[in-house]
Write a protein that holds these residues in place. Structure first.
Motif, short mmCIF file in Angstrom:
data_model
loop_
_atom_site.label_atom_id
_atom_site.label_comp_id
_atom_site.label_asym_id
_atom_site.label_seq_id
_atom_site.Cartn_x
_atom_site.Cartn_y
_atom_site.Cartn_z
N GLU A 95 0.83 -1.20 0.00
CA GLU A 95 0.00 0.00 0.00
C GLU A 95 0.87 1.26 0.00
O GLU A 95 0.49 2.29 -0.54
CB GLU A 95 -0.88 -0.03 1.26
CG GLU A 95 -1.78 1.17 1.47
CD GLU A 95 -3.03 1.12 0.60
OE1 GLU A 95 -3.25 0.09 -0.06
OE2 GLU A 95 -3.74 2.13 0.57
N ARG A 98 4.92 2.61 -4.77
CA ARG A 98 4.60 2.31 -6.16
C ARG A 98 5.68 1.38 -6.72
O ARG A 98 6.74 1.20 -6.12
CB ARG A 98 4.60 3.60 -6.98
CG ARG A 98 3.65 4.67 -6.48
CD ARG A 98 4.01 6.02 -7.05
NE ARG A 98 5.36 6.42 -6.65
CZ ARG A 98 6.05 7.42 -7.18
NH1 ARG A 98 5.53 8.13 -8.16
NH2 ARG A 98 7.25 7.72 -6.75
N ARG A 140 1.65 3.06 -10.08
CA ARG A 140 0.53 2.65 -9.22
C ARG A 140 1.05 1.96 -7.97
O ARG A 140 2.11 1.35 -7.97
CB ARG A 140 -0.41 1.74 -10.01
CG ARG A 140 -1.32 2.56 -10.92
CD ARG A 140 -2.16 1.72 -11.85
NE ARG A 140 -2.75 0.57 -11.17
CZ ARG A 140 -3.32 -0.44 -11.82
NH1 ARG A 140 -3.37 -0.43 -13.14
NH2 ARG A 140 -3.84 -1.45 -11.16
N ARG A 141 0.26 2.05 -6.91
CA ARG A 141 0.63 1.37 -5.67
C ARG A 141 0.70 -0.13 -5.93
O ARG A 141 -0.15 -0.68 -6.63
CB ARG A 141 -0.41 1.64 -4.58
CG ARG A 141 -0.41 3.06 -4.06
CD ARG A 141 -1.58 3.26 -3.09
NE ARG A 141 -1.81 4.68 -2.86
CZ ARG A 141 -1.43 5.34 -1.76
NH1 ARG A 141 -0.83 4.69 -0.79
NH2 ARG A 141 -1.67 6.62 -1.63
N SER A 143 -0.11 -2.48 -4.10
CA SER A 143 -1.29 -3.19 -3.60
C SER A 143 -2.42 -3.21 -4.62
O SER A 143 -3.34 -4.01 -4.51
CB SER A 143 -1.78 -2.55 -2.31
OG SER A 143 -2.03 -1.18 -2.51
N THR A 144 -2.36 -2.32 -5.63
CA THR A 144 -3.45 -2.29 -6.61
C THR A 144 -3.11 -3.12 -7.86
O THR A 144 -3.90 -3.17 -8.79
CB THR A 144 -3.75 -0.84 -7.07
OG1 THR A 144 -2.61 -0.34 -7.78
CG2 THR A 144 -4.04 0.06 -5.89
N SER A 146 -2.16 -6.59 -10.14
CA SER A 146 -2.48 -8.02 -10.17
C SER A 146 -1.22 -8.81 -9.85
O SER A 146 -0.10 -8.27 -9.86
CB SER A 146 -2.99 -8.40 -11.55
OG SER A 146 -1.91 -8.39 -12.47
N GLN A 149 1.33 -8.57 -12.66
CA GLN A 149 1.96 -7.24 -12.74
C GLN A 149 2.99 -7.07 -11.62
O GLN A 149 4.08 -6.56 -11.82
CB GLN A 149 0.90 -6.15 -12.62
CG GLN A 149 -0.01 -6.06 -13.84
CD GLN A 149 -1.17 -5.12 -13.64
OE1 GLN A 149 -1.67 -4.95 -12.52
NE2 GLN A 149 -1.62 -4.49 -14.71
N ILE B 221 0.28 8.19 4.12
CA ILE B 221 0.41 7.09 3.15
C ILE B 221 -0.86 6.99 2.30
O ILE B 221 -0.80 6.69 1.11
CB ILE B 221 0.72 5.76 3.88
CG1 ILE B 221 2.16 5.81 4.41
CG2 ILE B 221 0.55 4.56 2.94
CD1 ILE B 221 2.53 4.66 5.33
N PRO B 225 1.86 7.60 -2.22
CA PRO B 225 2.72 6.42 -2.07
C PRO B 225 4.21 6.75 -2.21
O PRO B 225 5.01 5.84 -2.27
CB PRO B 225 2.25 5.52 -3.21
CG PRO B 225 1.77 6.45 -4.26
CD PRO B 225 1.35 7.73 -3.58
N GLU B 282 -10.55 2.86 -9.10
CA GLU B 282 -9.42 2.46 -9.94
C GLU B 282 -9.80 1.25 -10.77
O GLU B 282 -10.60 0.43 -10.35
CB GLU B 282 -8.22 2.12 -9.05
CG GLU B 282 -7.30 3.30 -8.88
CD GLU B 282 -6.17 3.00 -7.91
OE1 GLU B 282 -5.63 1.90 -7.97
OE2 GLU B 282 -5.85 3.89 -7.10
N PRO B 285 -7.51 -4.72 -11.23
CA PRO B 285 -6.25 -5.29 -11.70
C PRO B 285 -6.50 -6.34 -12.78
O PRO B 285 -7.45 -7.10 -12.69
CB PRO B 285 -5.68 -5.95 -10.43
CG PRO B 285 -6.38 -5.32 -9.30
CD PRO B 285 -7.72 -4.91 -9.81
N HIS B 286 -5.67 -6.33 -13.79
CA HIS B 286 -5.80 -7.35 -14.84
C HIS B 286 -4.41 -7.72 -15.29
O HIS B 286 -3.46 -6.97 -15.10
CB HIS B 286 -6.60 -6.81 -16.01
CG HIS B 286 -5.96 -5.62 -16.65
ND1 HIS B 286 -5.04 -5.73 -17.67
CD2 HIS B 286 -6.04 -4.30 -16.38
CE1 HIS B 286 -4.63 -4.51 -18.00
NE2 HIS B 286 -5.20 -3.63 -17.23
N CYS B 287 -4.27 -8.85 -15.86
CA CYS B 287 -2.98 -9.24 -16.41
C CYS B 287 -3.17 -10.44 -17.29
O CYS B 287 -3.83 -11.37 -16.92
CB CYS B 287 -1.96 -9.56 -15.31
SG CYS B 287 -0.29 -9.61 -15.96
#
Lengths: 261, 287
Positions: A95, A98, A140-141, A143-144, A146, A149, B221, B225, B282, B285-287
């Motif tokens: 979290e 990045r 991106r953080r 934690s966000t 996949s 990634q 935080i 980030p 947001e 997430p995908h991959c």
């Protein structure tokens, strides 16, 4: 017992090496050379000492007896030569940072004293991410991201210092089949383009078989190293895992292993 | 029931109160504490060591009450017990699976010991209240010197270990593989935390410690980030909340600890709700 003259540089050299952990012998009699530029699996049943072997290469635990060298150095002597991708990458602090921050730390994290990150360091970090197709989500953080990634960021963090060896601990374990394939393709690319030596701790060899040259296998308390063709063998794998395993060949000539009920 | 609230209310002479010597000491002391807490708090949040921070704050209690028994300065007792407790937790709790048990056990024993010491000394119950809830308004010039020295130690040490500590906090397995002395840094960190806790107890007390050591950092935080920026925001936020709390305490004659905690919590709540909302928007997430 001296090794025959090898035309290729030796990445890992084990000479009658043994591992002891908490006073317990884990494995012994490891004598083999891994040529530079190999892609090598580390396999063995649970508790056979795969992690111990990796920690020994990194110099985190001592070689109990015998000798181990990494590109001619003692383990831990020059860890800039090794990029390490742990099994649970940024499991807790994802979290807070990045991808780019993690990769920058891979480059500068070992430096003491206060110094600003230079533009050149930042540029190198972004280039490394871009080479791994990870620049699209670098800001991106963690934690966000996949699993796939995050794995790319982890590999970028390991690669940014320009290592000659990449050690990955169960890199495919938490990934779906698509991400597994992408990770294997990525490793193949790194091997092809940079001539990296790649050491992969893995339980499931199947997705890795197309790129593996050899395997270090831990069997009956001993460490061995053999070409992948002779390791992927019914009898050996059945013995190794203590469960009946059959090696099958597809019409395309590909190997895969399966357990037999 | 007006009498129950007689002392709380708007004080028209609050500017004069702010200008008084004790308020000036409180402002300086509060600022020093907030500077240390903002930076160390960042590492506490990233390393998920809130429980250790909580425990150290309690371990200070017998130090403070015991010091009063011996006729010593409570801050001295706080510091000695916090640092010794930090080392004890660090040595006994090396296995992650045992750390919570070790920390919790030391915490409970120390709190009990603090209560016992307090019962031996008839005059120390105000020490007990001060340790539990903090009392910025009671900070003396001598304590300010001690605080300034502790802040210098914290700042210089963090300046030296900044990157390796950040790396081992965020990604300890990789940092260790790079040859960074993760174990030694962990000890350095918990001692810095102990020094910070020693000061923060004086400002907001054991029970409200998280208001300065956890919440500003968590808020920062959520806002960014970027590690260095988050530390700057965390520190700025802690300082601003201490100032606002002290001003409000002069205006309304309420305990500064309460007002500081209230302001910090309000800021955190707004940021946290926004952050959660933005996360939801947001792309998946995908991959």
């Amino acid at each position: 017992m001296s090794a025959p003259e090898s035309p290729r540089e030796v990445a890992l050299s084990f000479r009658d090496a043994s591992a002891v952990r908490d006073g317990r012998a884990i494995w012994s009699e490891g004598t083999f050379d891994v040529p530079a530029g190999s892609v090598v699996a580390v396999i063995g049943a649970n508790g056979s000492g795969k992690t111990t072997l990796v920690q020994m290469i990194l110099g985190l635990i001592p070689v109990a007896s015998g000798e181990v060298s990494v590109f001619g150095n003692s383990p831990g002597e020059d860890n800039d030569l090794i990029g390490y991708v742990p099994q649970h990458y940024a499991a807790t602090a994802g979290e807070a940072v990045r991808g780019i921050d993690a990769v920058l730390l891979g480059l500068t994290g070992h430096r003491w004293g206060f110094a600003r990150t230079t533009a050149a360091q930042r540029e190198l970090a972004y280039q490394t991410l871009a080479a791994l197709d990870a620049d699209g989500f670098a800001d991106r953080r963690l934690s966000t991201l996949s699993g796939g990634q995050r794995q790319r960021v982890a590999i970028a963090e390991a690669m940014v210092g320009g290592p000659r060896m990449l050690i990955l601990d169960e890199p495919l374990a938490a990934l779906d089949i698509g991400s597994q394939r992408e990770t294997v393709l990525l490793l193949a690319k790194l091997h092809r383009e940079l001539g990296l030596t790649i050491i992969v701790v893995a339980h499931d060899l199947n997705p890795l078989l197309p790129i593996l040259n050899s395997a270090i296998y831990l069997l009956d308390g001993h460490a061995h190293h053999a070409p992948i063709g002779s390791v992927v063998d019914d009898e050996l794998l059945t013995h190794l895992y203590g469960a009946p395993i059959q090696v099958a060949h597809t019409p395309q000539g590909e190997l895969y292993m399966r357990s037999v009920l | 029931m007006r009498t129950g609230f007689a002392t709380v209310g708007y004080q028209p002479n609050w500017l004069e109160i702010l200008d008084s010597a004790f308020m000036r000491n409180a402002m300086i002391g509060g600022t020093i504490v907030a500077l240390a807490a903002g930076v160390i708090g960042y590492f506490v949040v990233v390393r998920q060591s809130a429980f250790a921070a909580h425990a150290l704050a309690h371990i200070g209690l017998p130090g403070a009450t015991g010091a009063v028994l011996l006729g010593l300065s409570p801050v001295f007792g706080l510091g000695v017990f916090c640092v010794a407790g930090a080392m004890l937790i660090s040595v006994l709790g090396q296995r992650a699976s045992e750390r919570d048990v070790v920390t919790g056990t030391v915490l409970a024993f120390a709190t009990g010991l603090g209560l016992f010491f307090n019962s031996l000394a008839t005059k120390s119950s105000s020490t007990m209240t001060n340790v539990l809830f903090g009392n910025l308004l009671a900070i003396t010039g001598e304590q300010l010197m001690v605080f300034a020295a502790l802040l210098a130690v914290v700042a210089i040490t963090v300046g030296v270990v900044y990157r390796p500590l950040l790396y081992s906090s965020i990604n300890s397995a990789v940092a260790q593989a790079k040859g960074i002395p993760v174990g030694a840094l962990s000890l350095v960190f918990i001692v810095l935390l102990a020094l910070t806790v020693t000061m923060a107890i004086q400002a907001v007390g054991t029970l409200l410690l998280f208001a300065l050591v956890i919440t500003p950092a968590a808020t920062a935080i959520a806002l960014t980030p970027r590690p260095a920026l988050a530390m700057a925001i965390s520190t700025g936020l802690a300082v601003a909340c201490v100032w606002l709390g002290l001003i409000a305490s002069a205006m309304f004659n309420a305990p500064p600890s309460f007002l500081i905690v209230t302001i910090v919590t309000a800021v955190w709540l707004v940021v946290w709700l926004r952050h959660r909302g933005s996360h939801r928007n947001e792309p998946a997430p995908h991959c």
